[in-house]
Design an enzyme around this catalytic site. Structure first.
Site, PDB file in Angstrom:
ATOM      1  N   ARG A   2     -11.948   6.919  -0.316  1.00 26.78           N
ATOM      2  CA  ARG A   2     -12.068   6.113  -1.532  1.00 26.78           C
ATOM      3  C   ARG A   2     -11.974   4.597  -1.317  1.00 26.78           C
ATOM      4  O   ARG A   2     -11.968   3.839  -2.275  1.00 26.78           O
ATOM      5  CB  ARG A   2     -11.014   6.560  -2.549  1.00 26.78           C
ATOM      6  N   HIS A   3     -11.902   4.157  -0.052  1.00 30.24           N
ATOM      7  CA  HIS A   3     -11.812   2.721   0.211  1.00 30.24           C
ATOM      8  C   HIS A   3     -13.065   2.177   0.898  1.00 30.24           C
ATOM      9  O   HIS A   3     -13.531   2.735   1.883  1.00 30.24           O
ATOM     10  CB  HIS A   3     -10.593   2.410   1.083  1.00 30.24           C
ATOM     11  N   GLU A  16      -6.431   6.731  -8.550  1.00 31.67           N
ATOM     12  CA  GLU A  16      -6.414   5.445  -9.261  1.00 31.67           C
ATOM     13  C   GLU A  16      -7.812   4.880  -9.472  1.00 31.67           C
ATOM     14  O   GLU A  16      -8.615   4.815  -8.558  1.00 31.67           O
ATOM     15  CB  GLU A  16      -5.584   4.450  -8.433  1.00 31.67           C
ATOM     16  N   GLU A  29      -9.281  -4.046   4.759  1.00 35.10           N
ATOM     17  CA  GLU A  29      -8.345  -2.952   4.991  1.00 35.10           C
ATOM     18  C   GLU A  29      -8.984  -2.054   6.026  1.00 35.10           C
ATOM     19  O   GLU A  29     -10.043  -1.500   5.777  1.00 35.10           O
ATOM     20  CB  GLU A  29      -8.127  -2.145   3.719  1.00 35.10           C
ATOM     21  N   SER A  87      -5.933  -0.888 -12.043  1.00 31.56           N
ATOM     22  CA  SER A  87      -4.583  -1.446 -12.116  1.00 31.56           C
ATOM     23  C   SER A  87      -4.627  -2.617 -13.068  1.00 31.56           C
ATOM     24  O   SER A  87      -5.585  -3.395 -13.051  1.00 31.56           O
ATOM     25  CB  SER A  87      -4.118  -1.957 -10.748  1.00 31.56           C
ATOM     26  N   ARG A 126     -15.537   3.642  -7.777  1.00 29.72           N
ATOM     27  CA  ARG A 126     -14.546   4.695  -8.033  1.00 29.72           C
ATOM     28  C   ARG A 126     -14.830   5.417  -9.348  1.00 29.72           C
ATOM     29  O   ARG A 126     -14.687   6.635  -9.429  1.00 29.72           O
ATOM     30  CB  ARG A 126     -13.140   4.085  -8.117  1.00 29.72           C
ATOM     31  N   ARG A 165     -12.046  -6.537   0.741  1.00 26.77           N
ATOM     32  CA  ARG A 165     -10.715  -6.144   1.223  1.00 26.77           C
ATOM     33  C   ARG A 165     -10.798  -5.834   2.716  1.00 26.77           C
ATOM     34  O   ARG A 165     -11.508  -4.896   3.104  1.00 26.77           O
ATOM     35  CB  ARG A 165     -10.217  -4.899   0.497  1.00 26.77           C
TER      36      ARG A 165
HETATM   37  P1  ATP Z   1      -5.594   1.833  -3.817  1.00 31.36           P
HETATM   38  O1  ATP Z   1      -4.192   2.173  -4.257  1.00 31.36           O
HETATM   39  O2  ATP Z   1      -6.566   2.945  -4.012  1.00 31.36           O
HETATM   40  O3  ATP Z   1      -5.647   1.232  -2.450  1.00 31.36           O
HETATM   41  P2  ATP Z   1      -5.310  -0.705  -5.027  1.00 31.36           P
HETATM   42  O4  ATP Z   1      -4.110  -0.451  -5.866  1.00 31.36           O
HETATM   43  O5  ATP Z   1      -5.106  -1.364  -3.722  1.00 31.36           O
HETATM   44  O6  ATP Z   1      -6.117   0.681  -4.807  1.00 31.36           O
HETATM   45  P3  ATP Z   1      -6.214  -2.735  -6.843  1.00 31.36           P
HETATM   46  O7  ATP Z   1      -5.867  -3.940  -6.061  1.00 31.36           O
HETATM   47  O8  ATP Z   1      -5.312  -2.338  -7.930  1.00 31.36           O
HETATM   48  O9  ATP Z   1      -6.422  -1.508  -5.834  1.00 31.36           O
HETATM   49  O10 ATP Z   1      -7.730  -2.904  -7.334  1.00 31.36           O
HETATM   50  C1  ATP Z   1      -8.201  -2.533  -8.614  1.00 31.36           C
HETATM   51  C2  ATP Z   1      -9.170  -1.362  -8.552  1.00 31.36           C
HETATM   52  O11 ATP Z   1     -10.212  -1.601  -7.609  1.00 31.36           O
HETATM   53  C3  ATP Z   1      -8.564  -0.057  -8.073  1.00 31.36           C
HETATM   54  O12 ATP Z   1      -7.909   0.605  -9.126  1.00 31.36           O
HETATM   55  C4  ATP Z   1      -9.783   0.702  -7.590  1.00 31.36           C
HETATM   56  O13 ATP Z   1     -10.502   1.275  -8.657  1.00 31.36           O
HETATM   57  C5  ATP Z   1     -10.624  -0.385  -6.985  1.00 31.36           C
HETATM   58  N1  ATP Z   1     -10.419  -0.495  -5.535  1.00 31.36           N
HETATM   59  C6  ATP Z   1      -9.354  -1.018  -4.898  1.00 31.36           C
HETATM   60  N2  ATP Z   1      -9.508  -1.019  -3.569  1.00 31.36           N
HETATM   61  C7  ATP Z   1     -10.723  -0.467  -3.346  1.00 31.36           C
HETATM   62  C8  ATP Z   1     -11.470  -0.209  -2.174  1.00 31.36           C
HETATM   63  N3  ATP Z   1     -10.992  -0.536  -0.973  1.00 31.36           N
HETATM   64  N4  ATP Z   1     -12.700   0.364  -2.294  1.00 31.36           N
HETATM   65  C9  ATP Z   1     -13.194   0.683  -3.520  1.00 31.36           C
HETATM   66  N5  ATP Z   1     -12.530   0.445  -4.669  1.00 31.36           N
HETATM   67  C10 ATP Z   1     -11.307  -0.123  -4.598  1.00 31.36           C
HETATM   68 MG    MG Z   2      -3.878  -0.808  -7.843  1.00 31.59          MG
HETATM   69 MG    MG Z   3      -2.945   1.432  -5.790  1.00 33.44          MG
HETATM   70 MG    MG Z   4      -5.275  -0.679  -1.819  1.00 35.68          MG
END
Ligand code: ATP
Ligand code: MG
Ligand code: MG
Ligand code: MG
Length: 468
Positions: free
Chosen positions: A239-240, A389, A233, A392, A442, A231
């Site tokens: 947590r990211h 979270e 980001e 998803s 996570r 990602r």
């Molecule tokens: P967040 O709301 O925390 O940014 P997300 O909704 O963008 O998460 P999803 O695309 O739903 O994340 O990804 C599925 C799962 O992967 C998340 O529920 C989380 O456990 C994990 N995850 C997502 N982004 C990250 C990240 N940047 N680093 C670590 N784990 C992540």
């Molecule tokens: Mg999500």
């Molecule tokens: Mg989310």
């Molecule tokens: Mg996200």
């Protein structure tokens, strides 16, 4: 060492945790193996020379040595849980691999949790004991991995992957590997990394979503994957990460997507309860630094507390949090709101584990199935641990016309380059299906109550960090 070794000769290969010369006739070694320690003593009695005492007591900390000796009970009993209550009386010492005299940090100093506030922080505490910051620890991750706490955390991480695979295989799921180099950045959501691919541009997959669904269209019915997720980001949060381990699954269902929601719930309950059972000693070790480790509250019936997204919004409102309903249809919960809701739910329902169902369609990706009874919402869910979270998931659209409409509603053009293979999968028919994606790091972080996801990643990647 156990009682069966008492008064017997043993040979161990271990690291020197500490070495000291007591007198010309006596030296001590503390030996360490995977976080566990044993004391060794060397005394000048035939045939051991004073030179050997000096050599042993002067060994560089962290060197790997082979020690032979007799197992005895120490004169002063040892009460520490991480140090063996038996000791070795040394007869031979060999250097196997010598460590440098000056190390960037001492493993014992890194045993204490890093200060939470800043990455830099003070270098010594009020008593003059060195504080090793998170930055120093991560810069020297190989040394940091040798600490008792890191050893235990990496076992928990290994356990989560194993338990996930165990549960999936038991349910008849196939372990798949989907491409991480993809030709188009079509999935949407978060940013993607571009990579040079000969004369073209490729992208690093931000999830296996589209490929998992193509496997379902390929009649694979029930699939899972454990693989890196990328990602781009540029957010520096607790947590990211920019690269993390994704635990993904996708499966068909007969009547209702809640069959899959319940499958995910059972999966998580299995992982969380088995971790407690199989890794009790590692959890106890981690608790010395992070007291909430493993102290994780499941609801009394062993299921996840379930409510709709809008019930969550109502709980926040009731608690006086300023949430506009309009806003809640357009934007997902912020991390702060997630945490507030987590606290409210913990106080009210005494649980750290719950699922919100029926997220607004506007906050979910184009492949999400709208709720047939109210199109403002969707058949999608998020699971939470300690108010944040961890997963998803959703029912996915399996009808090509509906999929194309959903894309247009999100401002995407189905004829756009990059979508053809995905859309073709639905032109040949595809059964109803749903799935989810979890972050391994996570789960480890929230199960153990760690303050930062970097502590639950072997070699973390974030916007600042590309090494080690
Ligand atoms: P967040 O709301 O925390 O940014 P997300 O909704 O963008 O998460 P999803 O695309 O739903 O994340 O990804 C599925 C799962 O992967 C998340 O529920 C989380 O456990 C994990 N995850 C997502 N982004 C990250 C990240 N940047 N680093 C670590 N784990 C992540
Ligand atoms: Mg999500
Ligand atoms: Mg989310
Ligand atoms: Mg996200």
């Amino acid at each position: 060492l156990s009682e069966e070794h008492y008064e017997k000769e043993v040979t161990v290969v271990a690291r020197v945790d500490n070495a000291r010369v007591q007198s010309a006739k006596l030296a001590f070694l503390m030996l360490r193996q995977q976080g566990q320690k044993v004391q060794a003593v060397i005394a000048a009695t035939e045939p051991i020379s004073r030179q050997m005492i000096k050599y042993t007591g002067g060994l560089n900390v962290n060197s790997i040595v082979q020690v032979t000796g007799t197992v005895k009970k120490p004169e002063i009993p040892i009460s520490s849980a991480s140090i063996s209550h038996l000791e070795i009386h040394i007869t031979k010492v060999y250097m196997i691999s010598e460590a440098a005299q000056m190390l960037p940090m001492q493993v014992k100093d890194a045993e204490r949790p890093p200060p939470e506030t800043t990455e830099e922080g003070p270098q010594v505490d009020s008593e003059g004991t060195p504080i090793v910051t998170l930055k120093t620890r991560l810069d020297n991750r190989v040394l940091d991995l040798q600490t008792e706490t890191s050893q235990a955390i990496t076992w928990i991480s290994s356990g989560v992957s194993q338990l996930f695979a165990e549960y999936m295989i038991k349910s008849g799921s196939r372990w798949i590997s989907t491409p991480k180099l993809v030709g188009a950045a079509t999935e949407g959501g978060s940013g993607v990394f571009e990579v040079k691919y000969f004369k073209r541009t490729a992208y690093l997959a931000q999830s296996p979503q589209l490929y998992k669904q193509m496997c379902i269209a390929g009649d694979m019915e029930n699939v899972f994957e454990i693989a890196p997720v990328f990602r781009a980001e540029d957010s520096n949060t607790h947590r990211h990460l920019t690269e993390f381990s994704g635990l993904d699954f996708e499966k068909t269902f007969r009547g209702h997507y809640h069959e899959v929601l319940e499958f995910a719930e059972d999966l998580l309950v299995f992982i969380l309860t088995q971790l407690k059972e199989r890794y009790a000693s590692q959890i106890a070790t981690i608790q010395k630094s992070y007291p909430k480790a493993g102290d994780f509250k499941l609801p009394k019936d062993g299921k996840a507390l379930r409510m709709n997204y809008m019930d969550g919004v109502a709980l926040l409102k009731e608690a006086g949090v300023d949430v506009s309903e309009q806003e809640r249809f357009e934007n997902d919960f912020s991390t702060a709101m997630e945490k507030q809701l987590g606290q409210i739910i913990r106080d009210k329902y005494d649980t750290d584990f719950y699922v919100l169902d029926k997220f607004p369609m506007a906050v979910r990706p184009f492949y999400t199935k709208a709720d047939p009874n109210d199109k403002r919402f969707s058949n999608s869910y998020d699971f939470f641990m300690r108010g944040e979270e961890i997963m998803s998931g959703a029912q996915r659209i399996n009808d090509i016309k509906e999929l194309e409409e959903s894309m247009r509603a999100k401002g995407l053009e189905p004829n756009q380059e990059g979508f053809e293979d995905y859309l073709n999968a639905f032109r040949q028919g595809c059964p109803p299906h749903a799935g989810g994606g979890l972050g391994l790091n996570r789960i480890v972080m929230f199960f153990l109550g760690l303050p930062n996801v970097r502590l639950a990643s072997l070699f973390p990647r974030d916007p600042q960090r590309l090494r080690p």
